[in-house]
Design an enzyme around this catalytic site. Structure first.
Site, PDB file in Angstrom:
ATOM      1  N   ASP A 151       0.822  -1.214   0.000  1.00 43.09           N
ATOM      2  CA  ASP A 151       0.000   0.000   0.000  1.00 43.09           C
ATOM      3  C   ASP A 151       0.861   1.272   0.000  1.00 43.09           C
ATOM      4  OD1 ASP A 151      -2.420   1.390   0.117  1.00 43.09           O
ATOM      5  OD2 ASP A 151      -3.241   0.127   1.708  1.00 43.09           O
ATOM      6  N   ASP A 206     -10.098   3.636  -3.480  1.00 44.80           N
ATOM      7  CA  ASP A 206     -10.825   2.449  -3.013  1.00 44.80           C
ATOM      8  C   ASP A 206     -12.220   2.339  -3.622  1.00 44.80           C
ATOM      9  OD1 ASP A 206      -8.610   2.012  -1.545  1.00 44.80           O
ATOM     10  OD2 ASP A 206      -9.586   2.085   0.413  1.00 44.80           O
TER      11      ASP A 206
HETATM   12  C1  GLA Z   1      -5.995   1.332   1.451  1.00 45.22           C
HETATM   13  C2  GLA Z   1      -6.166   0.319   0.312  1.00 45.22           C
HETATM   14  C3  GLA Z   1      -7.301  -0.632   0.650  1.00 45.22           C
HETATM   15  C4  GLA Z   1      -6.994  -1.358   1.958  1.00 45.22           C
HETATM   16  C5  GLA Z   1      -6.761  -0.338   3.067  1.00 45.22           C
HETATM   17  C6  GLA Z   1      -6.245  -0.987   4.341  1.00 45.22           C
HETATM   18  O1  GLA Z   1      -7.076   2.168   1.559  1.00 45.22           O
HETATM   19  O2  GLA Z   1      -6.431   0.996  -0.888  1.00 45.22           O
HETATM   20  O3  GLA Z   1      -7.497  -1.566  -0.392  1.00 45.22           O
HETATM   21  O4  GLA Z   1      -5.874  -2.170   1.779  1.00 45.22           O
HETATM   22  O5  GLA Z   1      -5.790   0.631   2.674  1.00 45.22           O
HETATM   23  O6  GLA Z   1      -5.989  -0.049   5.329  1.00 45.22           O
END
Ligand code: GLA
Length: 408
Positions: A151, A206
């Site tokens: 990430d 997301d």
């Molecule tokens: C980010 C990623 C998500 C998830 C969260 C976890 O937002 O884009 O897919 O992995 O972190 O904290």
């Protein structure tokens, strides 16, 4: 030649090789398929839950349908590294440790995925990998990890290409084949630089379980399915075997309508996207399971040519997407994103589709194609007749066109 010169040449060669040794080239030749904990469980994860999901992936038939990775997302870590700087699992959530979890997943014939972050902390505030890349990669290899989602939180001042390249090299240096999944939400346009480094890269922020954007708070508006599809439309030239655009994990079974779930799954398949389920496998309905395991649709996603669909045109308020497939076949998707049912009248003969990216031409005047409806699982005729259909709101008609006589 003196010993010194020989030694110099050997060092030079090995340094050059390691400089270029980035990702493992033989992985993810079709888009990865699996399950990830984040969309449904967020921080509420533990050892038993992960084992249950592995059990269900097998018992439900999803493993047989192609799903193989069980990926533990954020919140598996303890808040502190150990005395020598190793990552350690949260002892309450994962009392047996990550090697034991990995062993269990492997014992089911599945593969083991984990999560961390290029920053100083993960998005949920656990220890990040920045500065510990080689050490953390070794921990993953020791635990039997097969897939790492990496990430991008807490990365102020870090260059994305450099950070992801370092981790990619660290994973390769372990000698264990580990799929590397970049998750920096498309901010540094990884599709332009990440193919030598990673096997897949997120192209957007997301996903949320909604057709259009849904505001969660002042600063957080996760994307809807349709917005993500629009972003992906412009990126098809960057995807291919071993290097995929990732429009985020699936929300199938998490609350969309039946037609929307079907459309979401269909479009992810058309986009040659990773199919990473994100629902509670213990509670899924038969309808959800039928969508997730539709072998016709999965075959479109997993087609070995690995060509992402082309957004060909909009006709009668319906989008038409086409995807060249192996053996001269084509997937044809009519996508109605509108709020009303739409009628389509489509004359294949008057559309000669020249896909300059894949160098493939669909000309039904030269070759007649048999048409299969992939959701209804039936033949519906040939391309020499006008195609007439009603497509419900938020739904799709997904067809496969197969040449009558063709060898590639
Ligand atoms: C980010 C990623 C998500 C998830 C969260 C976890 O937002 O884009 O897919 O992995 O972190 O904290």
């Amino acid at each position: 030649m003196t010993k010194k010169i020989l030694c110099f040449i050997a060092c030079f060669i090995s340094l050059s090789i390691s400089a270029y040794c980035q990702k493992n080239e033989h992985l993810a030749l079709t888009p990865p398929m699996g399950w990830n904990s984040w969309n449904t469980f967020s921080s509420e994860i533990n050892e038993q839950l992960i084992k249950d999901m592995a059990d269900k992936l097998v018992a439900s038939g999803m493993k047989n349908a192609g799903y193989e990775y069980i990926v533990i997302d954020d919140c598996w870590l303890s808040h502190e590294r150990d005395s020598i700087g190793n990552l350690q699992a949260d002892p309450i959530k994962f009392p047996s440790g990550m090697k034991a979890v990995g062993d269990y997943i492997h014992s089911k014939g599945l593969k083991f995925g984990m999560y961390n972050c290029a920053g100083t902390m993960t998005c949920a505030g656990y220890p990040g990998t920045h500065g510990y890349e080689y050490q953390d990669a070794l921990s993953y290899a020791k635990w039997g990890v097969d897939y790492l989602k990496y990430d991008w939180c807490y990365t102020d001042g870090i260059n994305a290409k450099e950070a992801y390249t370092t981790m990619s090299k660290a994973l390769t240096a372990t000698g264990r084949p580990i799929v590397f999944s970049i998750c920096e939400w498309g901010t540094s346009m990884p599709w332009k630089w990440a193919a030598p480094v990673a096997h897949l890269w997120r192209t957007t922020g997301d996903i949320s379980c909604s057709w259009v954007e849904k505001k969660m708070s002042e600063n957080f508006i996760p994307l809807g399915i349709t917005k993500i599809i629009d972003i992906e439309a412009n990126l098809r030239e960057y995807a291919g075997p071993g290097h995929w655009n990732d429009p985020d994990m699936l929300e199938v079974g998490n609350g969309l309508s039946f037609n929307e779930d079907k459309t979401h799954f269909t479009m992810w398949a058309m986009l040659a996207a990773p199919l990473i389920a994100g629902n509670d496998l213990r509670k899924m309905s038969k309808q959800t399971l039928d969508i997730l395991t539709n072998s016709n649709v999965i075959a479109i996603d997993q087609d070995s040519l690995g060509i992402q669909a082309l957004h060909y045109m909009v006709k009668d308020s319906v989008e038409i997407w086409v995807k060249p497939l192996v053996g001269g076949n084509w997937a044809f998707c009519f996508f109605n994103r509108s709020e009303q049912k739409q009628k389509i009248n489509f004359d294949f003969a008057s559309h000669i589709i020249n896909d300059t990216f894949s160098h493939r031409i669909l000309n039904t005047n030269i070759l007649k194609y048999k048409i299969y409806d992939l959701w209804e699982r039936k033949e519906i005729g040939y391309t020499n007749k006008m195609l007439k259909y009603d497509i419900p709101s938020h739904s799709v008609l997904l067809l496969k066109l197969s040449p009558n006589k063709f060898t590639e």
